[in-house]
Design an enzyme around this catalytic site. Structure first.
Site, PDB file in Angstrom:
ATOM      1  N   HIS A   1       1.062  -1.120   0.013  1.00 15.31           N
ATOM      2  CA  HIS A   1       0.097   0.173   0.038  1.00 15.31           C
ATOM      3  C   HIS A   1       0.992   1.233  -0.155  1.00 15.31           C
ATOM      4  O   HIS A   1       1.277   1.639   1.046  1.00 15.31           O
ATOM      5  CB  HIS A   1      -0.906   0.000   1.463  1.00 15.31           C
TER       6      HIS A   1
ATOM      7  N   HIS B   1       1.228   5.120  -2.400  1.00 11.89           N
ATOM      8  CA  HIS B   1       0.597   6.259  -3.296  1.00 11.89           C
ATOM      9  C   HIS B   1       1.591   7.061  -3.466  1.00 11.89           C
ATOM     10  O   HIS B   1       2.555   7.365  -3.111  1.00 11.89           O
ATOM     11  CB  HIS B   1      -0.598   6.695  -2.723  1.00 11.89           C
TER      12      HIS B   1
ATOM     13  N   ARG C   1      -1.991   8.759  -5.862  1.00  5.10           N
ATOM     14  CA  ARG C   1      -2.323   9.336  -4.794  1.00  5.10           C
ATOM     15  C   ARG C   1      -3.928   9.345  -4.431  1.00  5.10           C
ATOM     16  O   ARG C   1      -4.664   9.790  -5.423  1.00  5.10           O
ATOM     17  CB  ARG C   1      -2.056  10.891  -4.631  1.00  5.10           C
TER      18      ARG C   1
ATOM     19  N   HIS D   1     -10.879   1.631  -1.154  1.00 13.47           N
ATOM     20  CA  HIS D   1     -10.122   2.872  -0.816  1.00 13.47           C
ATOM     21  C   HIS D   1     -10.920   3.964  -1.293  1.00 13.47           C
ATOM     22  O   HIS D   1     -10.962   4.396  -2.574  1.00 13.47           O
ATOM     23  CB  HIS D   1      -8.693   2.822  -1.432  1.00 13.47           C
TER      24      HIS D   1
ATOM     25  N   TYR E   1     -11.539   8.008   5.480  1.00  8.39           N
ATOM     26  CA  TYR E   1     -10.834   6.825   5.073  1.00  8.39           C
ATOM     27  C   TYR E   1     -11.131   5.630   5.866  1.00  8.39           C
ATOM     28  O   TYR E   1     -11.614   4.382   5.567  1.00  8.39           O
ATOM     29  CB  TYR E   1      -9.295   6.934   5.239  1.00  8.39           C
TER      30      TYR E   1
ATOM     31  N   HIS F   1      -5.803   0.331   5.778  1.00  3.13           N
ATOM     32  CA  HIS F   1      -5.730   1.166   7.301  1.00  3.13           C
ATOM     33  C   HIS F   1      -6.157  -0.003   8.337  1.00  3.13           C
ATOM     34  O   HIS F   1      -6.860   0.293   9.165  1.00  3.13           O
ATOM     35  CB  HIS F   1      -6.631   2.290   6.982  1.00  3.13           C
TER      36      HIS F   1
ATOM     37  N   GLU G   1       1.602   2.526   3.704  1.00  2.00           N
ATOM     38  CA  GLU G   1       1.162   3.837   3.147  1.00  2.00           C
ATOM     39  C   GLU G   1       2.127   4.914   3.253  1.00  2.00           C
ATOM     40  O   GLU G   1       1.709   6.130   3.520  1.00  2.00           O
ATOM     41  CB  GLU G   1      -0.233   4.087   3.877  1.00  2.00           C
TER      42      GLU G   1
ATOM     43  N   ARG H   1       3.014  11.645   8.693  1.00  2.00           N
ATOM     44  CA  ARG H   1       4.430  11.918   8.310  1.00  2.00           C
ATOM     45  C   ARG H   1       5.260  12.134   9.278  1.00  2.00           C
ATOM     46  O   ARG H   1       6.448  12.204   9.182  1.00  2.00           O
ATOM     47  CB  ARG H   1       4.458  12.933   7.157  1.00  2.00           C
TER      48      ARG H   1
HETATM   49 ZN   LIG Z   1      -4.015   4.656   0.780  1.00  2.00          ZN
END
Ligand SMILES: [Zn+2]
Length: 340
Positions: free
Chosen positions: A6, A8, A69, A176, A192, A221, A282, A288
């Site tokens: 996973h 993007h 994305r 998703h 999400y 997730h 992800e 981040r």
């Molecule tokens: Zn994702």
């Protein structure tokens, strides 16, 4: 091999995102979109080398199953032709990245979905992704309206043309959603996770998994709220006389490890059988930062799996074996891209 199922392209070139803005503006003005910008291989390399590739190396992962994305899919923007043009542009870039870095990335496609437009609209792009680009899966948005849930649930025959293609090609879909345009939802914090949870529940209460016995879905997730509430779903399935939850769901439905703390991973691994868990981070994605409690990035999920009280054989399933099984075309594509 450690396969992150996973990832993007969150670092895609500025001119690509700029074209998207122009495309939406042109649609609003009733005009044709401008031609797509040219993006050189060097420009693409630059967006990957300092980003995803660097983190793969630092964290000790080998291969990312890579898609456009997710928040940028924006299926609620424009109309069906806007989505077609955007999906084509995004998937082509993923293909170029996979060609430039064949050992590190294998592609998954976004679909040209639009709210209340039949998913039949997506079939030609799925054909292109599989046959021309060698992609091994798709991201399926259960709510192309971006938080207003205007399409039928995933159990409805409305979606069956996509399911038929998935079975034909032996490609799984990651359920998703994209960005929320409904202010009641935060895109990555609530939309999400509710998309994941809702998608699971829609499949559970439908006959999709009976009608397509070999179909495979990945709930990302960490499965949203599902593993935490496994007892609730077991009870709901029992009350509705659907059968045992593990028997009706776990041949076809899998969960990734995009859970950003150890206690969550421990719960996932305790509740969900190891055969149904696929390693994923992800990265570079929604979260981040660095966790002050551990001093490590929240999304450095390999560290959590390393700490789980599982046998090396079980960890190998999570890191590699399950991905090769769920993405039926993956092993061949790895051979093709790497010669291994
Ligand atoms: Zn994702």
């Amino acid at each position: 091999m450690i396969i992150d199922c996973h990832g993007h392209y969150t670092t895609s070139p500025r001119q690509h995102e700029g074209w998207r803005t122009q495309q939406i503006e042109a649609h609003a003005a009733g005009k044709a979109p401008p031609p797509r910008p040219s993006i050189t291989d060097d420009e693409l390399r630059e967006t990957i080398i300092g980003g995803q590739l660097k983190l793969q190396r630092e964290r000790g992962t080998d291969l990312t199953i890579f898609s456009p994305r997710a928040a940028g899919m924006g299926h609620h923007l424009g109309d069906a032709s806007t989505s077609e043009g955007w999906a084509a542009a995004c998937n082509e870039l993923i293909h170029r990245v996979c060609t430039l870095f064949p050992k590190n990335f294998i592609g998954v496609g976004m679909l040209p979905q639009s709210a209340r437009v039949s998913p039949k609209n997506c079939l030609a792009e799925i054909d292109r992704c599989v046959n021309e680009y060698g992609f091994v899966g798709i991201n399926l948005n259960p709510d192309p309206s971006g938080g207003h849930w205007q399409d039928p649930p995933l159990g409805d025959r409305y979606w069956y043309p996509v399911y038929e293609k998935m079975v034909e090609y032996d490609i799984p879909a990651m359920v998703h959603v994209s960005a929320a345009c409904n202010p009641a939802f935060h895109t990555t914090g609530s939309h999400y996770l509710s998309g994941d949870t809702t998608g699971f529940n829609q499949l559970m209460t439908s006959s999709v998994l009976k009608d397509f016995p070999s179909i495979k879905f990945i709930i990302p997730h960490g499965g949203g709220a599902v593993p935490y509430h496994w007892g609730r779903y077991r009870g709901l399935a029992q009350d509705a006389k659907l059968g045992l939850l593990s028997e009706i769901m776990l041949k076809n439905v899998f969960f990734d490890t995009c859970v950003y703390h150890l206690p969550g991973q421990e719960l996932l691994a305790k509740v969900i059988p190891v055969d149904n868990i696929l390693f994923a981070s992800e990265m570079i994605g929604a979260v981040r930062g660095i966790d002050p409690e551990t001093g490590h990035h929240y999304d450095d999920t390999k560290r959590y799996i390393d700490q789980l009280p599982l046998s090396p054989a079980d960890k190998a399933k999570i890191f590699e074996g399950n991905a090769r099984r769920v993405y039926g075309r993956l092993s061949k594509q790895i051979e093709k891209q790497t010669g291994l």
